[in-house]
Design a protein around this motif. Sequence first.
Motif, short mmCIF file in Angstrom:
data_model
loop_
_atom_site.label_atom_id
_atom_site.label_comp_id
_atom_site.label_asym_id
_atom_site.label_seq_id
_atom_site.Cartn_x
_atom_site.Cartn_y
_atom_site.Cartn_z
N SER A 5 1.02 -0.74 0.13
CA SER A 5 0.01 0.14 -0.10
C SER A 5 1.07 1.19 0.03
O SER A 5 1.50 1.30 0.57
N SER A 7 0.75 5.61 0.60
CA SER A 7 0.19 6.92 0.81
C SER A 7 0.34 7.57 -0.50
O SER A 7 1.43 8.50 -0.43
N SER A 12 -4.71 6.48 -0.54
CA SER A 12 -4.31 5.21 -0.38
C SER A 12 -4.07 4.27 -1.42
O SER A 12 -5.57 4.00 -1.77
#
Lengths: 341, 341
Positions: A5, A7, A12
Motif C-alpha cells: 500500500s 499513501s 491510499s
Amino acid sequence: MKKKSFSFSTASVDYFFDADFSYLEKLASKESTVVITDDHVFAKHKKKFKGWNTIVLKPGEEYKVQQTVDVIIDQLIEMGADRKTTLVGVGGGVVTDITGYVAGIYMRGIRFGLVPTSLLAMVDASIGGKNGIDVGVYKNMVGLIRQPSFLLYDISFLQSLPRNEWQNGFAEIIKHACIKDAAMFRHLQQHTLADFRKDKKLLAALIQKNALLKTKVVVADEFEQGERKLLNYGHTLGHAIENMYELSHGQAISIGMTYAALMSQQLKHFSGAEEVIALLHKYGLPTYAEFDGKQAFKVLMKDKKKDNVSINYILLQKIGKGVIQPLLLVQLQELLRSDFK
Amino acid sequence: MKKKSFSFSTASVDYFFDADFSYLEKLASKESTVVITDDHVFAKHKKKFKGWNTIVLKPGEEYKVQQTVDVIIDQLIEMGADRKTTLVGVGGGVVTDITGYVAGIYMRGIRFGLVPTSLLAMVDASIGGKNGIDVGVYKNMVGLIRQPSFLLYDISFLQSLPRNEWQNGFAEIIKHACIKDAAMFRHLQQHTLADFRKDKKLLAALIQKNALLKTKVVVADEFEQGERKLLNYGHTLGHAIENMYELSHGQAISIGMTYAALMSQQLKHFSGAEEVIALLHKYGLPTYAEFDGKQAFKVLMKDKKKDNVSINYILLQKIGKGVIQPLLLVQLQELLRSDFK
C-alpha cells in the motif's frame, strides 16, 4: 499474492501483485461495480467477465476521446450507477485512462480500481493517477490527477498480448532504467525480450520492480512539481510525433528517447547515448527516424510542459540519472533541425 | 475592499468583497488570463472586458453541457492557453460552474478565479468548489469539487439583473436562513426584496453574510460527508422538477423547500412550515405547486444523493436548524403522492 500500500496526497492505493483476476470480488462487489474494458480484452478473456456488469469499448487510442466518455456516462446513468458504485478498468492504457477519468468526473467522483492487461499499463499507464483523453492531435489535453483505490496485477492477461504491445511496455521499462536505475539497465542488456516472454518469474519480477519504481517517483511528487517530470523522458518529442505519424506509443517515445539521448550528449556531455540506442534497438524499438522537425516543433508548442519561452526537457546525465533541463524554445527549434548524424 | 482567506483541503481561497472589477488585474495578468462569460453579461458590461482575452458563451442552463465544454477547450488550445494560464469566470452559476469544470480538466487542472455577477452566484453557486455540467435531465451529473484561487465581488453587476434572477438568489438566501441562521430569517421577514434592491449597503452586507455562511459550512466538510449536505435543503425534489418543468432554479428549490418543510412538520414535528412558506412567498417565490409526483420520483432515482434503498433528505428541526434525514425510497415515494393539504 503480494499486497503493498502507498499513501498519496488524498488517498491510499493498494497494489496486489501476482494476483488472479478472481480476487477482484474481494475488492469490489459484483452488484455495485461496473467494469470497463475493450473488445480485444473482452473477446480473449470472456470467462473472466462472467457475472460482472461490463461496458465494452472499441479498442484503440483513437477512441480515447470525449465521445467515448459521453457514451460511458450515458450507460452509467442507464445502469443506475450512483456514488457508491466502483468503476474497474480492465485493459491497457486507453481503458485505464478513460476509466480513471470517468470515475473522477461522474457524480463529482466515485471509487475506481484498475486491472492493467498490457505490459505498458502494468509498468506505467495505470500507475500514478494521471488520466485523460486526447483532443485532436493533442494527447491527454484533458484529464485529472486522481489515484485509484487499487491496482490488481494478473499477468495471465499478457498471454494474448500482440508483439507491438510488448515493445510498448519495454519502451517504458527502458525509460525507467535510463532515468533512475542503472542496475536494471544492465539487467536488460543481459537479457532479451524472448527471455522475459518465456520466463514468467523473470517477467513478474521486472513488472513489479517497474511498478514500484514509478510509484515511488509519483508518491514523492504527485503533482509533478519536480522529480515526476523525469518520467517524461522521451515523451515530449514522442507525443508530438506519435499522432503525427500514427506511431505506437512505444515507437514514438523510443524515437523521443533516442533524440533526447543525443541532445544529452551535446548539452550534458552524456557518454551513454550509443548504449541507450543499442538497448532500444535490442528490444525491437525504432531509434533514428525521419520526421518533419518543423511540424513536430509546431505540435510541441501546444505541449502541456511548456510556457511562453521555454520548455522542460528531460535529459540524461548518465545512465540511471535523468535531469530536468529547461530549454529555450528557440534552442529546441534549432536542435530539432539538426539530424545529429 | 475587504479581503478574507479560507483554507480548503488542497488550496486557500481569497475572497474580495466590496471590490471593483478592475481589481482583477491585481489577481491575474491580462496576458496569461482567459475570461469566460456569456452574451448577457458581456453585452451589458462591455467596457469591463476591454483588453482581456474573452470567450463569450451563449447564456442559459441549456448550455451547461458537454458541448459547451468542448467548444471552450478547442478555443483554449487555439489561444495557446497553457498550464500557467488562469481562467476567470465572470457570470452567473452556469458560467462559474463551467469555468471551474474546464479549469479542473484542462491540462489536468489550471488556476482559476470567479467573478459572480448574479445574486445566486454571489451567495451560493460560486462558493465551495462544486462545479459541473448537466447530462440530459440530470443536473450536475458530471463535475468536480475543486476550489477557485479567488472570488471577486463587484455588486455593480447586479444593476442589470432581471427580476427572476433576484428571486433565484433570495431562494438560496432563505435556504441558508432556514438551515443555519434564525436571526437572518427574522431579518428577511422584516424587510422586502425592494429594500435590498434599493439599499446597496444592506444588500452588500446580506451577500457577504451568506457567502461566509456557505463558506464555513464547506470548509468544515468540503467533500460532503455530513454538514455540507444541509445545503441540499429543497434541492432534492427541486432538481428533479427543475428540468421537468423548465422552472428557474429559485422557483424549483422554493417548491422543494415548501415540500421539505411540510415533510418536516410530519416527520420532525417542525412547527415553522407556515413561516417558511410565507417568507418564500414574500420574496416572490412559488410554494405549493402541481407536479407529477410519480415522474419526479423516477428522476429522483438518479439523484447523486441516493443509494439503493434510501436517500438523504434535508429536513428542518426548527427555523435555523436543518437536519439530515435518511428516508427509505418507498417512504419518499409515498410522501410524494400526498399533497399535504
